[in-house]
Design a protein around this motif. Structure first.
Motif, PDB file in Angstrom:
ATOM      1  N   GLY A  11     -14.612   5.324  19.177  1.00  0.00           N
ATOM      2  CA  GLY A  11     -13.688   4.197  19.106  1.00  0.00           C
ATOM      3  C   GLY A  11     -12.444   4.550  18.309  1.00  0.00           C
ATOM      4  N   ILE A  12     -11.724   5.565  18.721  1.00  0.00           N
ATOM      5  CA  ILE A  12     -10.566   6.035  17.974  1.00  0.00           C
ATOM      6  C   ILE A  12      -9.598   4.884  17.710  1.00  0.00           C
ATOM      7  CG2 ILE A  12      -8.654   7.670  17.975  1.00  0.00           C
ATOM      8  CD1 ILE A  12     -11.425   8.963  17.887  1.00  0.00           C
ATOM      9  N   ALA A  13      -9.153   4.762  16.473  1.00  0.00           N
ATOM     10  CA  ALA A  13      -8.242   3.678  16.106  1.00  0.00           C
ATOM     11  C   ALA A  13      -6.952   3.783  16.911  1.00  0.00           C
ATOM     12  CB  ALA A  13      -7.944   3.748  14.614  1.00  0.00           C
ATOM     13  N   GLN A  14      -6.463   2.642  17.361  1.00  0.00           N
ATOM     14  CA  GLN A  14      -5.255   2.601  18.187  1.00  0.00           C
ATOM     15  C   GLN A  14      -4.011   2.538  17.302  1.00  0.00           C
ATOM     16  OE1 GLN A  14      -5.937  -0.748  20.757  1.00  0.00           O
ATOM     17  NE2 GLN A  14      -7.890   0.045  21.451  1.00  0.00           N
ATOM     18  N   ILE A  15      -3.739   3.621  16.600  1.00  0.00           N
ATOM     19  CA  ILE A  15      -2.581   3.687  15.710  1.00  0.00           C
ATOM     20  C   ILE A  15      -1.361   4.037  16.546  1.00  0.00           C
ATOM     21  CG2 ILE A  15      -1.616   4.735  13.638  1.00  0.00           C
ATOM     22  CD1 ILE A  15      -4.490   5.629  12.936  1.00  0.00           C
ATOM     23  N   PRO A  16      -0.318   3.232  16.515  1.00  0.00           N
ATOM     24  CA  PRO A  16       0.884   3.552  17.299  1.00  0.00           C
ATOM     25  C   PRO A  16       1.465   4.906  16.904  1.00  0.00           C
ATOM     26  CG  PRO A  16       0.977   1.303  16.474  1.00  0.00           C
ATOM     27  CD  PRO A  16      -0.185   1.958  15.794  1.00  0.00           C
ATOM     28  N   THR A  17       2.006   5.609  17.861  1.00  0.00           N
ATOM     29  CA  THR A  17       2.620   6.907  17.596  1.00  0.00           C
ATOM     30  C   THR A  17       3.717   6.766  16.541  1.00  0.00           C
ATOM     31  OG1 THR A  17       2.182   7.618  19.856  1.00  0.00           O
ATOM     32  CG2 THR A  17       3.860   8.834  18.625  1.00  0.00           C
ATOM     33  N   GLY A  18       3.634   7.583  15.499  1.00  0.00           N
ATOM     34  CA  GLY A  18       4.657   7.586  14.454  1.00  0.00           C
ATOM     35  C   GLY A  18       4.489   6.539  13.385  1.00  0.00           C
ATOM     36  N   TYR A  19       3.437   5.733  13.454  1.00  0.00           N
ATOM     37  CA  TYR A  19       3.271   4.605  12.519  1.00  0.00           C
ATOM     38  C   TYR A  19       3.318   5.059  11.060  1.00  0.00           C
ATOM     39  CZ  TYR A  19       1.433   0.091  10.850  1.00  0.00           C
ATOM     40  OH  TYR A  19       1.267  -1.120  10.217  1.00  0.00           O
ATOM     41  N   TYR A  20       2.660   6.170  10.744  1.00  0.00           N
ATOM     42  CA  TYR A  20       2.593   6.631   9.352  1.00  0.00           C
ATOM     43  C   TYR A  20       3.482   7.844   9.087  1.00  0.00           C
ATOM     44  CZ  TYR A  20      -1.429   3.499   8.827  1.00  0.00           C
ATOM     45  OH  TYR A  20      -2.244   2.389   8.777  1.00  0.00           O
ATOM     46  N   ASP A  21       4.349   8.191  10.014  1.00  0.00           N
ATOM     47  CA  ASP A  21       5.153   9.410   9.853  1.00  0.00           C
ATOM     48  C   ASP A  21       5.954   9.430   8.563  1.00  0.00           C
ATOM     49  OD1 ASP A  21       4.170  10.397  12.188  1.00  0.00           O
ATOM     50  OD2 ASP A  21       6.067  10.335  13.306  1.00  0.00           O
ATOM     51  N   SER A  22       6.513   8.287   8.164  1.00  0.00           N
ATOM     52  CA  SER A  22       7.368   8.256   6.970  1.00  0.00           C
ATOM     53  C   SER A  22       6.584   8.459   5.679  1.00  0.00           C
ATOM     54  CB  SER A  22       8.140   6.937   6.895  1.00  0.00           C
ATOM     55  OG  SER A  22       7.254   5.833   6.748  1.00  0.00           O
ATOM     56  N   ALA A  23       5.244   8.440   5.767  1.00  0.00           N
ATOM     57  CA  ALA A  23       4.413   8.668   4.580  1.00  0.00           C
ATOM     58  C   ALA A  23       3.957  10.116   4.464  1.00  0.00           C
ATOM     59  CB  ALA A  23       3.188   7.750   4.621  1.00  0.00           C
ATOM     60  N   ASN A  24       4.250  10.921   5.475  1.00  0.00           N
ATOM     61  CA  ASN A  24       3.812  12.319   5.452  1.00  0.00           C
ATOM     62  C   ASN A  24       4.393  13.066   4.256  1.00  0.00           C
ATOM     63  OD1 ASN A  24       2.416  11.899   7.812  1.00  0.00           O
ATOM     64  ND2 ASN A  24       3.965  12.824   9.146  1.00  0.00           N
ATOM     65  N   GLY A  25       3.516  13.825   3.584  1.00  0.00           N
ATOM     66  CA  GLY A  25       3.955  14.657   2.466  1.00  0.00           C
ATOM     67  C   GLY A  25       4.023  13.942   1.138  1.00  0.00           C
ATOM     68  N   LEU A  26       3.779  12.636   1.116  1.00  0.00           N
ATOM     69  CA  LEU A  26       3.850  11.878  -0.134  1.00  0.00           C
ATOM     70  C   LEU A  26       2.470  11.762  -0.764  1.00  0.00           C
ATOM     71  CD1 LEU A  26       6.246   8.959   0.924  1.00  0.00           C
ATOM     72  CD2 LEU A  26       6.831  11.098  -0.264  1.00  0.00           C
ATOM     73  N   SER A  27       2.455  11.466  -2.061  1.00  0.00           N
ATOM     74  CA  SER A  27       1.197  11.240  -2.774  1.00  0.00           C
ATOM     75  C   SER A  27       1.483  10.321  -3.953  1.00  0.00           C
ATOM     76  CB  SER A  27       0.588  12.565  -3.257  1.00  0.00           C
ATOM     77  OG  SER A  27       1.469  13.209  -4.173  1.00  0.00           O
ATOM     78  N   GLY A  28       0.431   9.918  -4.646  1.00  0.00           N
ATOM     79  CA  GLY A  28       0.590   9.064  -5.817  1.00  0.00           C
ATOM     80  C   GLY A  28       1.229   7.734  -5.477  1.00  0.00           C
ATOM     81  N   TRP A  29       1.938   7.181  -6.476  1.00  0.00           N
ATOM     82  CA  TRP A  29       2.537   5.855  -6.285  1.00  0.00           C
ATOM     83  C   TRP A  29       3.629   5.876  -5.228  1.00  0.00           C
ATOM     84  CZ3 TRP A  29      -1.442   4.249  -8.192  1.00  0.00           C
ATOM     85  CH2 TRP A  29      -1.887   4.468  -9.490  1.00  0.00           C
ATOM     86  N   ALA A  30       4.270   7.019  -5.016  1.00  0.00           N
ATOM     87  CA  ALA A  30       5.290   7.116  -3.967  1.00  0.00           C
ATOM     88  C   ALA A  30       4.672   6.880  -2.593  1.00  0.00           C
ATOM     89  CB  ALA A  30       5.973   8.479  -4.014  1.00  0.00           C
ATOM     90  N   LEU A  31       3.470   7.405  -2.377  1.00  0.00           N
ATOM     91  CA  LEU A  31       2.765   7.175  -1.117  1.00  0.00           C
ATOM     92  C   LEU A  31       2.416   5.704  -0.986  1.00  0.00           C
ATOM     93  CD1 LEU A  31       1.261   7.943   1.456  1.00  0.00           C
ATOM     94  CD2 LEU A  31      -0.663   8.704   0.035  1.00  0.00           C
ATOM     95  N   LYS A  32       1.920   5.105  -2.047  1.00  0.00           N
ATOM     96  CA  LYS A  32       1.542   3.690  -2.009  1.00  0.00           C
ATOM     97  C   LYS A  32       2.748   2.818  -1.671  1.00  0.00           C
ATOM     98  CE  LYS A  32      -0.572   0.194  -5.041  1.00  0.00           C
ATOM     99  NZ  LYS A  32       0.609  -0.377  -5.725  1.00  0.00           N
ATOM    100  N   THR A  33       3.880   3.089  -2.294  1.00  0.00           N
ATOM    101  CA  THR A  33       5.091   2.305  -2.032  1.00  0.00           C
ATOM    102  C   THR A  33       5.568   2.483  -0.597  1.00  0.00           C
ATOM    103  OG1 THR A  33       5.792   2.390  -4.354  1.00  0.00           O
ATOM    104  CG2 THR A  33       7.497   1.953  -2.714  1.00  0.00           C
ATOM    105  N   GLN A  34       5.469   3.702  -0.071  1.00  0.00           N
ATOM    106  CA  GLN A  34       5.891   3.922   1.312  1.00  0.00           C
ATOM    107  C   GLN A  34       4.963   3.194   2.284  1.00  0.00           C
ATOM    108  OE1 GLN A  34       8.763   5.281   1.952  1.00  0.00           O
ATOM    109  NE2 GLN A  34       8.551   4.897   4.143  1.00  0.00           N
TER     110      GLN A  34
END
Length: 404
Positions: free
Chosen positions: A16-39
């Motif tokens: 049942g692969i989640a139906q995540i739209p293409t590119g939905y999380y792209d802007s969060a790539n490479g982030l971590s910590g609170w910066a990731l949470k805010t994005q």
């Protein structure tokens, strides 16, 4: 003596692969910590943050309690919380985390109703368990609705109607839970629901040390669900967390939160949430609910889609949990890691161990109990990332293993 096991990988059609739209999380790539949470907040909120693509969280209403086909949350539960294709009874009833028995027949069943939680029309009685279901804010309204007028009103209304944290639950049990925080109940419960959810004094020990007041504890199967809901709320409404904290007047609210917009939770409660998140991985029920919630209000819970985000954000707290279980960690090892598909779990002392392996979608693909063995070998694992949970008595650790 060593024992061999073969890991059977589930068919992709079952996952049942989640139906995540293409590119939905792209802007969060490479982030971590609170910066990731805010994005992530920018991705799932209702503001125009200039993302591409961007989906706006849409307020679809709370529901008036009238028998209409489009009645806010009452109508939405027809797609978000039905027992269909999630591995339970598959009987099309409402899934209630306080009375649902994931391993057998339910004591009570609720039929879907677009007007209320009554099986046969309107319902206003929550005297006994099984009477009716209602709309429970897992983060209680009293925690965010103190100033529900003026400038705060629009924020309050969005929080009130956000299906990502408003679940259909048994009205009686919801009333017993009241505004008490979730936590680990000690040896004696003052109330226990039909599926084993319970109310009582906190254990104030182990991963839940630091609070001895009254808490409500769901069954193990739904602890991770609740944890990821709270982490979603802390992310989706990040900018409001300090303001809401300033309005709290009860110990119940303040024990859960710390007044910050980044970490958000108190040391005791973040330990509980992270432990539950790690011990109860994402289920097929959550994946399907997240997809349906997205179709309903156009935003997603990122911690269901990407469970790894949790410890990328609350990394210090995750490390502390690992240290708390250092005794067990010190007595076990997994090697080689990365491996080519074969690896060994080694126990440095005899004892009763429980081993569970999960894929990145949270599905359990292997489990075993070992008594008085030094190690086990697991062979022929397909390529990918897996999480191995090893438990002994009250201790538990989770290790990531990479198969190249």
């Amino acid at each position: 003596m060593k024992k061999n096991y073969f890991l059977i990988v589930l068919l992709s059609s079952f996952l049942g692969i989640a139906q995540i739209p293409t590119g939905y999380y792209d802007s969060a790539n490479g982030l971590s910590g609170w910066a990731l949470k805010t994005q992530l907040k920018k991705i799932i909120n209702s503001n125009n943050d200039g993302l591409s693509p961007e989906y706006f969280h849409v307020d679809k209403g709370y529901g008036t309690g009238t028998n209409t086909t489009n009645n806010g949350l009452w109508s939405a539960y027809g797609t978000t919380d039905r027992d269909m294709g999630i591995g339970y009874e598959d009987d099309n009833t409402i899934v209630d985390i306080y009375t649902e028995n994931p391993n057998g027949p339910d004591t009570y069943n609720f039929n879907f109703n677009t007007a209320s939680g009554g099986n046969n029309g309107q319902c206003g009685s929550y005297v006994n368990e099984g009477d009716c279901y209602n709309r429970e804010h897992l983060i209680p309204q009293s925690y965010f609705g103190h100033n529900n007028s003026g400038p705060q009103l629009s924020k309050y209304l969005i929080m009130k109607t956000d299906i990502q944290h408003v679940y259909p639950t048994d009205g009686k049990v919801n009333g017993m839970r009241a505004d008490f925080p979730f936590g680990k109940v000690g040896n004696t419960a003052s109330y226990t629901s039909s599926n084993g959810s319970k109310l009582g004094n906190a254990s104030n020990s182990g991963y839940a040390i630091g609070y001895s007041g009254t808490v409500f504890e769901p069954i193990d199967k739904f602890k991770g669900d609740i944890a990821r809901v709270f982490l979603y709320f802390a992310t989706r409404y990040e900018d409001d967390m300090d303001e809401l904290y300033s309005l709290y007047t009860t110990v119940d609210a303040r024990v859960m939160f710390d007044g910050s917009t980044n970490k958000v939770f108190s040391p005791t409660f973040i330990n509980i949430l992270l432990t539950w998140h790690l011990q109860d991985p994402v289920s097929l029920k959550e994946i399907k609910r997240n997809d349906a919630a997205f179709n309903y209000q156009s935003n997603r819970n990122p911690f269901i889609d990407h469970p790894e985000y949790v410890c990328q954000i609350w990394s210090t707290e995750c490390t502390k949990l690992s240290n708390d279980n250092f005794a067990l960690k010190e007595k076990t090892s997994i090697y080689p890691n990365p491996s080519n598909g074969n690896f060994t779990i080694d126990f440095k002392e005899y004892g009763d161990y429980s081993i569970e392996i999960f894929n990145t979608l949270g599905q359990k693909v292997f489990s075993a109990k070992e008594n008085n063995k030094n190690n086990i070998e697991i062979n022929n694992v397909q390529k990918g990332i897996y999480f191995v949970r090893i438990s002994k008595n009250t201790q538990s650790i989770v290790e990531k293993i990479v198969i190249n």
